[in-house]
Structure formats: C-alpha cells, structure tokens
Scaffold this motif. Structure first.
Motif, PDB file in Angstrom:
ATOM      1  N   HIS A 113       8.694 -12.186  -2.268  1.00  0.00           N
ATOM      2  CA  HIS A 113       7.567 -13.156  -2.222  1.00  0.00           C
ATOM      3  C   HIS A 113       7.164 -13.662  -3.435  1.00  0.00           C
ATOM      4  N   GLY A 114       7.637 -13.113  -4.659  1.00  0.00           N
ATOM      5  CA  GLY A 114       7.468 -13.714  -5.920  1.00  0.00           C
ATOM      6  C   GLY A 114       5.935 -13.281  -6.320  1.00  0.00           C
ATOM      7  N   ARG A 115       5.162 -12.605  -5.632  1.00  0.00           N
ATOM      8  CA  ARG A 115       3.789 -11.914  -6.200  1.00  0.00           C
ATOM      9  C   ARG A 115       3.652 -10.999  -5.229  1.00  0.00           C
ATOM     10  N   ILE A 116       2.813 -10.046  -5.500  1.00  0.00           N
ATOM     11  CA  ILE A 116       2.242  -8.811  -4.922  1.00  0.00           C
ATOM     12  C   ILE A 116       0.834  -8.478  -5.244  1.00  0.00           C
ATOM     13  N   ILE A 117      -0.094  -7.796  -4.348  1.00  0.00           N
ATOM     14  CA  ILE A 117      -1.267  -7.055  -4.610  1.00  0.00           C
ATOM     15  C   ILE A 117      -0.819  -5.525  -4.299  1.00  0.00           C
ATOM     16  N   VAL A 118      -1.228  -4.756  -5.187  1.00  0.00           N
ATOM     17  CA  VAL A 118      -0.662  -3.391  -5.104  1.00  0.00           C
ATOM     18  C   VAL A 118      -2.014  -2.457  -4.948  1.00  0.00           C
ATOM     19  N   LEU A 119      -1.908  -1.658  -3.939  1.00  0.00           N
ATOM     20  CA  LEU A 119      -2.867  -0.527  -3.782  1.00  0.00           C
ATOM     21  C   LEU A 119      -2.415   0.760  -3.620  1.00  0.00           C
ATOM     22  N   GLU A 120      -3.055   2.100  -3.626  1.00  0.00           N
ATOM     23  CA  GLU A 120      -2.673   3.258  -3.210  1.00  0.00           C
ATOM     24  C   GLU A 120      -3.288   3.881  -2.360  1.00  0.00           C
ATOM     25  N   ASP A 121      -3.242   5.070  -1.650  1.00  0.00           N
ATOM     26  CA  ASP A 121      -3.914   5.377  -0.505  1.00  0.00           C
ATOM     27  C   ASP A 121      -5.291   5.865  -0.726  1.00  0.00           C
ATOM     28  N   ASP A 122      -5.933   5.898  -2.164  1.00  0.00           N
ATOM     29  CA  ASP A 122      -7.112   6.541  -2.363  1.00  0.00           C
ATOM     30  C   ASP A 122      -7.924   5.323  -3.181  1.00  0.00           C
ATOM     31  N   LEU A 123      -7.758   4.094  -2.901  1.00  0.00           N
ATOM     32  CA  LEU A 123      -8.425   2.940  -3.348  1.00  0.00           C
ATOM     33  C   LEU A 123      -9.127   2.018  -2.525  1.00  0.00           C
ATOM     34  N   VAL A 124     -10.197   2.215  -2.279  1.00  0.00           N
ATOM     35  CA  VAL A 124     -11.261   1.725  -1.417  1.00  0.00           C
ATOM     36  C   VAL A 124     -11.672   0.335  -2.098  1.00  0.00           C
ATOM     37  N   THR A 125     -11.377  -0.550  -1.183  1.00  0.00           N
ATOM     38  CA  THR A 125     -11.661  -1.962  -1.950  1.00  0.00           C
ATOM     39  C   THR A 125     -13.277  -2.789  -1.382  1.00  0.00           C
ATOM     40  N   SER A 126     -13.839  -3.427  -2.048  1.00  0.00           N
ATOM     41  CA  SER A 126     -14.788  -4.357  -1.912  1.00  0.00           C
ATOM     42  C   SER A 126     -14.306  -5.395  -0.839  1.00  0.00           C
ATOM     43  N   PRO A 127     -15.332  -6.165  -0.114  1.00  0.00           N
ATOM     44  CA  PRO A 127     -14.659  -6.925   0.872  1.00  0.00           C
ATOM     45  C   PRO A 127     -14.455  -8.144   0.169  1.00  0.00           C
ATOM     46  N   PHE A 128     -14.541  -8.342  -0.999  1.00  0.00           N
ATOM     47  CA  PHE A 128     -14.348  -9.666  -2.074  1.00  0.00           C
ATOM     48  C   PHE A 128     -12.947  -9.421  -2.897  1.00  0.00           C
ATOM     49  N   PHE A 129     -12.499  -8.187  -2.628  1.00  0.00           N
ATOM     50  CA  PHE A 129     -11.142  -7.971  -3.361  1.00  0.00           C
ATOM     51  C   PHE A 129     -10.135  -8.956  -3.288  1.00  0.00           C
ATOM     52  N   LEU A 130      -9.726  -9.135  -1.983  1.00  0.00           N
ATOM     53  CA  LEU A 130      -8.632  -9.894  -1.749  1.00  0.00           C
ATOM     54  C   LEU A 130      -8.781 -11.313  -2.229  1.00  0.00           C
ATOM     55  N   THR A 131      -9.808 -12.054  -1.991  1.00  0.00           N
ATOM     56  CA  THR A 131     -10.373 -13.265  -2.606  1.00  0.00           C
ATOM     57  C   THR A 131     -10.051 -13.293  -3.883  1.00  0.00           C
ATOM     58  N   TYR A 132     -10.711 -12.388  -4.594  1.00  0.00           N
ATOM     59  CA  TYR A 132     -10.621 -12.574  -6.080  1.00  0.00           C
ATOM     60  C   TYR A 132      -9.066 -12.339  -6.450  1.00  0.00           C
ATOM     61  N   MET A 133      -8.372 -11.397  -5.865  1.00  0.00           N
ATOM     62  CA  MET A 133      -6.949 -11.285  -6.393  1.00  0.00           C
ATOM     63  C   MET A 133      -6.290 -12.757  -6.050  1.00  0.00           C
ATOM     64  N   ASN A 134      -6.471 -13.083  -4.801  1.00  0.00           N
ATOM     65  CA  ASN A 134      -5.657 -14.365  -4.604  1.00  0.00           C
ATOM     66  C   ASN A 134      -6.051 -15.637  -5.455  1.00  0.00           C
ATOM     67  N   LEU A 176       0.823  -1.042   0.067  1.00  0.00           N
ATOM     68  CA  LEU A 176      -0.158   0.103  -0.107  1.00  0.00           C
ATOM     69  C   LEU A 176       1.000   1.303   0.083  1.00  0.00           C
ATOM     70  N   PHE A 177       0.675   2.022  -0.962  1.00  0.00           N
ATOM     71  CA  PHE A 177       1.553   3.345  -1.300  1.00  0.00           C
ATOM     72  C   PHE A 177       0.735   4.450  -0.687  1.00  0.00           C
ATOM     73  N   CYS A 178       1.532   5.450  -0.045  1.00  0.00           N
ATOM     74  CA  CYS A 178       0.690   6.468   0.562  1.00  0.00           C
ATOM     75  C   CYS A 178       1.576   7.766   0.768  1.00  0.00           C
ATOM     76  N   PHE A 179       1.232   8.975   0.699  1.00  0.00           N
ATOM     77  CA  PHE A 179       1.977  10.148   0.922  1.00  0.00           C
ATOM     78  C   PHE A 179       1.576  11.007   1.967  1.00  0.00           C
ATOM     79  N   ASN A 180       0.283  11.732   1.565  1.00  0.00           N
ATOM     80  CA  ASN A 180       0.059  12.962   2.797  1.00  0.00           C
ATOM     81  C   ASN A 180      -1.345  13.074   2.718  1.00  0.00           C
ATOM     82  N   ARG A 181      -2.323  12.079   2.635  1.00  0.00           N
ATOM     83  CA  ARG A 181      -3.813  11.983   2.813  1.00  0.00           C
ATOM     84  C   ARG A 181      -4.184  11.090   3.867  1.00  0.00           C
ATOM     85  N   PRO A 182      -4.033  11.418   5.225  1.00  0.00           N
ATOM     86  CA  PRO A 182      -4.283  10.459   6.203  1.00  0.00           C
ATOM     87  C   PRO A 182      -5.713   9.931   6.187  1.00  0.00           C
TER      88      PRO A 182
END
Length: 310
Positions: free
Chosen positions: A104-125, A19-25
C-alpha cells in the motif's frame, strides 16, 4: 483542492491499519471497539496479525484472540494473518509492516493494548497526506506522555516512536534491523547524549541490550534508524492513544498508571508547522523522563519499547 475535496479524498482512500496481537482477547476487543468508533474506520482496510503461541499454556488465549480477530467488523475489509509459530513482537511487527507498506505504500500501526480516540484515524490520515512528500518526515505518532505543560497542536521531534504510529514505504526502507550497525553509527555520530534526551532516557542502553539479546525490541531499532537519518516524527499536542496494557498482563509489563494522560476530547488540527525538532517539546519530554525515578524509569523503558515480545 478544496477542503471538502481533501476530506473526500481521505474518506475514499484512507491508509490501511495493521493491528498486532498475541494472547489478550479482552484487550483486543476494547482496541477494536475504540477503533470502530473512528469516522474513517468503515472506509479503512484492517490487517490483524495474530502471533503464534510460545508454549502450550498460550494456546487457549491465542485461539480466543483469533476468534475475536476473525469477528472484527465495522471496517471496509478485514484480513487476518495467523502465524503458526511465535514470532515475538519484533518479528511480527517487522514482517507485518514490511508486507503492508510493500502493498500500500503507507500504514497505520497499532498493538493490542492501544485504545484510540475517535479522532485518531482522521489525524493519522491527514498527517500522512500532508507530509507524504516531505522526506525529512519519517513517521506520525498518536500518543503523548502526560506532560504537565501545554504544547503546540502538532510538533516534530527527531527519531521515531511506537504507541500508535504511521509511516510510508520511503521511510520504512530506512529501518535497520542490525542493532550493532546502529550502535556503531551512533557512536561515530557523537550524538549519544542527544539520542538519550540529554541523558534523561536510556535509549542507548536499550539498544545495547537489544544487541546483547536482553531484549528483542523492534522499537529501539526503528527509533535509532530514524534518528541517525535525521528523520522527524510528528506528535499531537494532546494524546489520541491510551495504553491499557500497563496492567501486568504483558510479558514484561507491571501495573502502573504513570503513562495515562487520557484521550483528547477534541480533534487535532493538522496544519503545516516548521519541519524541525521543537525545542519546547524536547525540553518537556526531558523533564518528564527526569521526573521518573529509579525503577519507574526502567518500567517506562520496557513499556515504550515493547511488551509481549521484547
């Protein structure tokens, strides 16, 4: 492997999240809250990459972002990386993704303004597991434009994308940081029009701007790298990502709701589909781009290719 064994293996070994972030808490809090609501969050390692301030005025918000990152809970492990200098979005993502895939050989990438569905990680994996051995598949994407027509549950398009995505070390190794090399290859290929979705989206111009220093987009170089290697990205037929950064808080963003399609209220089924670009989806994307007029299309390009570091 039975379906239960497959599910258990995902729970035991989900892909790490960067998760990449900068100045938006405030944005980061919302992103973390949504991510924690995913079923696989508690089994996942989360890396939070906090960029450094550009100027003195950034320091207070950057410090608050780091406090939010260090307080992140609900994950198997949280590792926070704080840069002493401002790398920009491109520098931060390129170095961070390279570090995590090497480990790790693989990765899931998000930025600090991307809100995900509760089903996001299951789909990605599930998609990472399904297509890991398929060299033609370079990445997985979680966002879908608010397209008016129904699309398949999942489908492939050529190239890569950047609003909630995942990849493997084998695909990330194809990333070419030199935009000039990419542009030469694109011109030699004769596929400039295809690269621009039939002339409906200014990807080539964005690459030219990156070369000229008018933007520092990592995303246009990632897309071009995958496109030129004939790689494919898997998309969901309903969006699992909502961008909350189109609210004029990013460096290059302006307020717009043109890309908000909401979040899917049901899981995305990851089942084998033909590993080839979906012509129906290509046409739907082209029609959406064609429908964005004038300045709105320019804002679309800026939003898609990076906000606070481009």
């Amino acid at each position: 492997m039975t379906k239960c064994e497959y599910r258990d293996s995902l729970i035991m070994d989900p892909a790490p999240i960067a998760l990449f972030c900068f100045n938006r808490p405030a944005h980061l809090r919302r992103v973390l809250e949504a991510l924690r609501a995913n079923a696989l969050a508690s089994a996942s390692t989360l890396y939070v990459f906090c960029d450094g301030p550009r100027r003195a005025e950034d320091e207070a918000l950057v410090s608050e972002v780091r406090q939010v990152a260090h307080a992140a809970a609900g994950f198997a492990r949280v590792e926070v990386r704080c840069s002493a200098v401002n790398l920009g979005l491109a520098g931060s993502i390129i170095s961070g993704v390279t570090e995590v895939v090497a480990r790790h050989g693989r990765i899931i990438v998000l930025e600090d303004d991307l809100v995900t569905s509760p089903f996001f990680l299951t789909y990605m994996n599930e998609a990472l597991r399904e297509y890991e051995p398929v060299d033609a598949v370079a990445s997985i994407h979680g966002y879908l434009y608010p397209i008016s027509r129904p699309l398949p549950e999942t489908f492939f398009l050529r190239g890569a994308d950047c609003w909630g995505w995942a990849t493997w070390a084998r695909a990330w190794s194809q990333f070419e940081a030199d935009g000039s090399k990419l542009l030469r290859r694109l011109d030699e290929s004769g596929e400039g029009k295809a690269f621009d979705y039939g002339g409906t989206y200014p990807y080539r111009r964005m690459l030219e701007d990156q070369i000229a220093g008018r933007n520092d987009s990592w995303a246009i170089r990632w897309h071009a790298s995958v496109f030129l290697n004939h790689g494919l990205t898997l998309y969901p037929g309903r969006s699992l990502v909502l961008n909350i950064g189109n609210d004029a808080t990013g460096t290059h963003s302006r307020r717009t709701r043109s890309f908000d399609g909401g979040l899917s209220s049901s899981p995305i089924r990851v089942e084998p589909v033909p590993v080839t670009a979906c012509l129906e989806a290509e046409q739907a994307f082209s029609d959406f781009f064609r429908g964005q007029r004038g300045g709105l299309l320019k804002r679309l390009a800026r939003h898609v290719l990076g906000r606070w570091g481009s």
